[in-house]
Design a protein around this motif. Structure first.
Motif: not given
Length: 135
Positions: A40-48, A85-89, A124-127
């Motif tokens: 998720a953009y906010c840093g959460l993981h939608c899959g969870s 961006v993929k994430s706010f971070a 990093g986002y991908e990791k």
């Protein structure tokens, strides 16, 4: 040209993977979902998220009409999309007033998202996404 009758599974796969994948023969919905970006953009993981796993939301990067009510109301989602961006971070303006309000809300989701954004910035986002998907 493929003239096979489209099954429900193939139709669902077409919606998730795109028409070319459906014509080629997508293995399963799980295969399609595994290829999705469930961060998720906010840093959460939608899959969870119970809304995602319960089939009530497609994840915050899905089409607006298929999101949970909570994700539809998110004021940060359109901003992240506009900035690409993929994430706010990953945003140059992070943290901003909107992300700080969510991350410092005192809610468990906000705290988890803030911690994840820190990890995303460090590794990093991908990791981070690969580690989340492996859980």
């Amino acid at each position: 040209m493929n003239t096979k009758k489209m099954t429900r599974k193939t139709f669902t796969c077409a919606a998730l993977c795109g028409c070319a994948a459906a014509i080629a023969g997508c293995a399963t919905n799980e295969t399609a979902r595994a290829k999705e970006d469930l961060g998720a953009y906010c840093g959460l993981h939608c899959g969870s998220c119970p809304m995602y796993t319960g089939g009530k939301c497609t994840g915050c990067k899905g089409p607006t009409e298929t999101l949970s009510d909570h994700c539809k109301k998110c004021e940060m989602r359109p901003c992240a999309q506009a900035k690409g961006v993929k994430s706010f971070a990953e945003c140059k303006g992070f943290p901003c007033a909107k992300t700080e309000a969510f991350h410092n809300s005192g809610k468990p989701m906000g705290k988890a998202a803030a911690a994840n954004c820190k990890v995303i910035q460090e590794s990093g986002y991908e990791k981070w996404l690969a580690a989340q998907s492996a859980k």
